[in-house]
Scaffold this motif. Structure first.
Motif, PDB file in Angstrom:
ATOM      1  N   THR A 180       0.763  -1.276   0.020  1.00 40.51           N
ATOM      2  CA  THR A 180      -0.087  -0.006   0.009  1.00 40.51           C
ATOM      3  C   THR A 180       1.006   1.104  -0.061  1.00 40.51           C
ATOM      4  O   THR A 180       0.626   2.271  -0.782  1.00 40.51           O
ATOM      5  N   GLN A 181       1.814   1.261   0.511  1.00 38.40           N
ATOM      6  CA  GLN A 181       2.678   2.331   1.059  1.00 38.40           C
ATOM      7  C   GLN A 181       3.594   2.593  -0.411  1.00 38.40           C
ATOM      8  O   GLN A 181       3.806   3.742  -0.967  1.00 38.40           O
ATOM      9  N   GLU A 182       4.128   1.506  -1.236  1.00 44.48           N
ATOM     10  CA  GLU A 182       4.702   1.541  -2.462  1.00 44.48           C
ATOM     11  C   GLU A 182       3.596   2.187  -3.436  1.00 44.48           C
ATOM     12  O   GLU A 182       4.062   2.960  -4.090  1.00 44.48           O
ATOM     13  N   ILE A 183       2.310   1.647  -3.328  1.00 49.45           N
ATOM     14  CA  ILE A 183       1.516   2.304  -4.254  1.00 49.45           C
ATOM     15  C   ILE A 183       1.163   3.802  -3.978  1.00 49.45           C
ATOM     16  O   ILE A 183       1.273   4.749  -4.890  1.00 49.45           O
ATOM     17  N   ARG A 184       1.163   4.155  -2.775  1.00 47.39           N
ATOM     18  CA  ARG A 184       1.059   5.767  -2.529  1.00 47.39           C
ATOM     19  C   ARG A 184       2.273   6.651  -2.697  1.00 47.39           C
ATOM     20  O   ARG A 184       1.951   7.683  -2.911  1.00 47.39           O
ATOM     21  N   ALA A 185       3.272   5.730  -2.963  1.00 47.21           N
ATOM     22  CA  ALA A 185       4.482   6.592  -3.153  1.00 47.21           C
ATOM     23  C   ALA A 185       4.684   6.881  -4.506  1.00 47.21           C
ATOM     24  O   ALA A 185       5.570   7.787  -5.025  1.00 47.21           O
ATOM     25  N   ASP A 186       3.857   6.227  -5.475  1.00 46.99           N
ATOM     26  CA  ASP A 186       3.877   6.467  -7.203  1.00 46.99           C
ATOM     27  C   ASP A 186       2.841   7.351  -7.353  1.00 46.99           C
ATOM     28  O   ASP A 186       1.596   7.142  -7.437  1.00 46.99           O
ATOM     29  N   TRP A 187       3.367   8.796  -7.700  1.00 49.65           N
ATOM     30  CA  TRP A 187       2.160   9.482  -7.815  1.00 49.65           C
ATOM     31  C   TRP A 187       1.757   9.526  -9.189  1.00 49.65           C
ATOM     32  O   TRP A 187       0.321   9.801  -9.040  1.00 49.65           O
ATOM     33  N   GLY A 188       2.133   9.087 -10.063  1.00 42.05           N
ATOM     34  CA  GLY A 188       1.579   8.747 -11.439  1.00 42.05           C
ATOM     35  C   GLY A 188       0.367   7.879 -11.233  1.00 42.05           C
ATOM     36  O   GLY A 188      -0.753   7.864 -11.756  1.00 42.05           O
ATOM     37  N   LEU A 189       0.967   6.605 -10.329  1.00 42.95           N
ATOM     38  CA  LEU A 189      -0.152   5.499 -10.281  1.00 42.95           C
ATOM     39  C   LEU A 189      -1.133   6.013  -9.444  1.00 42.95           C
ATOM     40  O   LEU A 189      -2.286   5.634  -9.723  1.00 42.95           O
ATOM     41  N   MET A 190      -0.946   7.154  -8.398  1.00 41.19           N
ATOM     42  CA  MET A 190      -1.896   7.515  -7.553  1.00 41.19           C
ATOM     43  C   MET A 190      -2.996   8.148  -8.358  1.00 41.19           C
ATOM     44  O   MET A 190      -4.341   8.417  -8.330  1.00 41.19           O
ATOM     45  N   SER A 191      -2.419   9.106  -9.103  1.00 40.47           N
ATOM     46  CA  SER A 191      -3.335   9.974 -10.196  1.00 40.47           C
ATOM     47  C   SER A 191      -4.186   9.194 -10.810  1.00 40.47           C
ATOM     48  O   SER A 191      -5.465   9.249 -10.992  1.00 40.47           O
ATOM     49  N   ARG A 192      -3.672   8.160 -11.440  1.00 36.92           N
ATOM     50  CA  ARG A 192      -4.550   7.111 -12.391  1.00 36.92           C
ATOM     51  C   ARG A 192      -5.643   6.378 -11.433  1.00 36.92           C
ATOM     52  O   ARG A 192      -6.864   6.358 -11.930  1.00 36.92           O
ATOM     53  N   LEU A 193      -5.266   5.838 -10.468  1.00 37.72           N
ATOM     54  CA  LEU A 193      -6.074   5.335  -9.409  1.00 37.72           C
ATOM     55  C   LEU A 193      -7.214   6.163  -8.974  1.00 37.72           C
ATOM     56  O   LEU A 193      -8.484   5.758  -8.672  1.00 37.72           O
ATOM     57  N   HIS A 194      -6.968   7.419  -8.767  1.00 39.13           N
ATOM     58  CA  HIS A 194      -7.787   8.449  -8.168  1.00 39.13           C
ATOM     59  C   HIS A 194      -8.845   8.464  -9.067  1.00 39.13           C
ATOM     60  O   HIS A 194     -10.222   8.809  -8.900  1.00 39.13           O
ATOM     61  N   ASP A 218      -9.646   5.415  -0.596  1.00 37.25           N
ATOM     62  CA  ASP A 218      -8.654   4.458   0.403  1.00 37.25           C
ATOM     63  C   ASP A 218      -9.109   2.989   0.321  1.00 37.25           C
ATOM     64  O   ASP A 218      -8.315   2.088   0.346  1.00 37.25           O
ATOM     65  N   THR A 219     -10.442   2.791  -0.038  1.00 42.08           N
ATOM     66  CA  THR A 219     -10.832   1.348  -0.081  1.00 42.08           C
ATOM     67  C   THR A 219     -10.281   0.877  -1.436  1.00 42.08           C
ATOM     68  O   THR A 219      -9.832  -0.193  -1.423  1.00 42.08           O
ATOM     69  N   TYR A 220     -10.271   1.744  -2.375  1.00 38.64           N
ATOM     70  CA  TYR A 220      -9.899   1.292  -3.833  1.00 38.64           C
ATOM     71  C   TYR A 220      -8.357   1.045  -3.910  1.00 38.64           C
ATOM     72  O   TYR A 220      -7.913   0.057  -4.423  1.00 38.64           O
ATOM     73  N   ILE A 221      -7.563   1.885  -3.247  1.00 38.69           N
ATOM     74  CA  ILE A 221      -5.925   1.642  -3.001  1.00 38.69           C
ATOM     75  C   ILE A 221      -5.783   0.177  -2.343  1.00 38.69           C
ATOM     76  O   ILE A 221      -5.035  -0.484  -2.636  1.00 38.69           O
ATOM     77  N   ARG A 222      -6.727   0.071  -1.267  1.00 40.98           N
ATOM     78  CA  ARG A 222      -6.576  -1.201  -0.491  1.00 40.98           C
ATOM     79  C   ARG A 222      -6.785  -2.353  -1.401  1.00 40.98           C
ATOM     80  O   ARG A 222      -6.118  -3.487  -1.204  1.00 40.98           O
ATOM     81  N   GLU A 223      -7.942  -2.371  -2.155  1.00 43.67           N
ATOM     82  CA  GLU A 223      -8.195  -3.407  -3.019  1.00 43.67           C
ATOM     83  C   GLU A 223      -7.036  -3.557  -4.122  1.00 43.67           C
ATOM     84  O   GLU A 223      -6.581  -4.732  -4.328  1.00 43.67           O
ATOM     85  N   LYS A 224      -6.395  -2.535  -4.435  1.00 42.05           N
ATOM     86  CA  LYS A 224      -5.264  -2.800  -5.546  1.00 42.05           C
ATOM     87  C   LYS A 224      -4.015  -3.656  -4.813  1.00 42.05           C
ATOM     88  O   LYS A 224      -3.305  -4.141  -5.406  1.00 42.05           O
TER      89      LYS A 224
END
Length: 436
Positions: free
Chosen positions: A396-410, A421-427
């Motif tokens: 989860t922390q690795e995903i949150r550290a990737d700003w490009g990925l975070m923008s797409r997931l948002h 937050d639930t969506y990131i958890r699922e990923k």
């Protein structure tokens, strides 16, 4: 001179008649059927005119509403079908003995849409967690697979669509569900088993869903299965004879209808049981059922009224796990875009106040697994060891550290209506599952 004027008058009338028909509806014309989108009236603006967007949209709008258009389209399609053995409708196939198919069920039968053992194994493992968690809360979970017409009638598949049979989503799913102990009701296997012993077709010639006769076989099997697994007695019904006809009812000509011919292909001789629903006896119970599934469910709802008559009125159908399709909504394609959005419901609460959660998808829809049901339900009940939880936290922390990925997931979370937050958890959970 008189002949020329007559011919000119006839030509002028021929040119004017479509416009007059469109404006005044001089003659009753049967509209085209099936799934298609009628062009809306375009909005007039300077930008649309300058970019040449308005003109073609207006042309499409007028063309779709041209008088006698549907009749002429049907005539064109009929000539192509009867004279040149060509089907104009998209994704429909004419098999041997005039049996009609859609193309993706054939692809599913030959394993051309196989998603792979790994994905199916991860999906079923999560489903087992959901099933066990619901069982602990007194809710029966059942996964049912509706049959595939192409798998039931492979002898009628045209030669051009045949090929080597590979591992299919169906066989891999059944094997994995049996291995992991999922409550599985395999209608596909049941129909193939009954094929040589039933007196009337379980699939119609011109339809893609189980026939009215097949619906009653499936319903009888389903209801007995729920009674056995759920330990309750559902109210009874009885069959008071059958109507044996050379016509179709309900959805038994849905493909033939979508051909938009002037004369539909001759159907098989069909059987339609006449049912009588009996008043509940003392001790009998109408279970509160949440059904998640595809268009095969509709036959139980508005063809023979099995679900409305034998299930609790609070029961609900989530059509493709996207929209609330019953009660109170139109069937099949007409209900797309109507009804409550499932993602906006309290799905955990919806699951846990039921007697039964029934997931029912056709064999050929397994390439989409269960259309997100398990994916969105598993996080409610995940049970991870402390070591596994720590690893999910790191991911989860690795995903949150990737700003490009975070923008797409948002953006994906917004589009799907999910909490971010639930969506990131699922990923993170999905990535963890892939590592196992």
């Amino acid at each position: 001179m008189h002949l020329k004027r007559t011919l000119f008058a006839l030509l002028l009338a021929a040119l004017c008649l479509p416009a007059l028909q469109a404006k005044f509806g001089l003659l009753p014309i049967r509209p085209l059927e099936g799934w298609f989108v009628v062009s809306p009236h375009p909005e007039l603006s300077y930008e649309a005119l300058r970019n040449n967007e308005y003109q073609p949209k207006l042309e499409a709008y007028l063309q779709d509403r041209l008088g006698f258009r549907s009749a002429l389209v049907r005539l064109n399609y009929q000539v192509a079908y009867s004279v040149f053995d060509v089907i104009r409708a998209k994704a429909l196939i004419r098999g041997y003995n005039d049996v009609l198919f859609q193309d993706w069920p054939i692809d599913s039968y030959y394993g051309r849409d196989y998603v792979g053992d790994t994905m199916i194994r991860q999906w079923v493992r999560k489903m087992k967690v959901v099933q066990d968690s619901l069982t602990q809360r007194g809710v029966l979970f059942v996964f049912a697979i509706a049959p595939n017409k192409a798998a039931y009638y492979p002898e009628y598949i045209p030669e051009a669509w045949r090929g080597p049979r590979k591992t299919s989503n169906y066989w891999s799913t059944v094997r994995e569900m049996q291995r992991q102990g999922i409550h599985l009701l395999d209608f596909s296997a049941l129909f193939r088993q009954k094929k040589d012993t039933v007196s009337y077709p379980l699939f119609p010639r011109g339809g893609t869903h189980w026939s009215g006769y097949g619906t009653t076989l499936a319903a009888d099997t389903l209801l007995h299965y729920l009674e056995q697994r759920g330990h309750f007695d559902i109210p009874d019904y009885r069959v008071n004879g059958r109507d044996i006809v050379d016509t179709t009812r309900g959805y038994d000509a849905d493909i033939a209808t979508a051909l938009n011919l002037m004369v539909k292909p001759q159907p098989f001789r069909m059987a339609y049981p006449r049912l009588e629903y009996l008043d509940p006896k003392p001790g009998q119970k109408k279970p509160n059922v949440l059904i998640i599934g595809d268009s095969f469910v509709w036959s139980f709802i508005d063809f023979y009224d099995f679900f409305p008559r034998l299930f609790d009125p609070k029961s609900t159908f989530w059509y493709y796990h996207r929209r609330v399709g019953w009660p109170g909504q139109a069937p099949l394609l007409q209900n797309v875009g109507t009804g409550a959005d499932v993602s906006r419901l309290d799905r955990k609460a919806e699951l846990e106040h039921r007697d039964v959660v029934l997931v029912l998808y056709a064999e050929y829809n397994l390439n989409q697994l269960d259309h997100g049901f398990t994916h969105h339900t598993y996080p409610f009940y995940e049970r991870l060891s402390s070591t596994d939880s720590a690893r999910v936290g790191v991911i989860t922390q690795e995903i949150r550290a990737d700003w490009g990925l975070m923008s797409r997931l948002h953006q994906e979370a917004i589009a799907s209506g999910e909490n971010f937050d639930t969506y990131i958890r699922e990923k993170a959970l999905n990535r963890f599952e892939a590592e196992q």
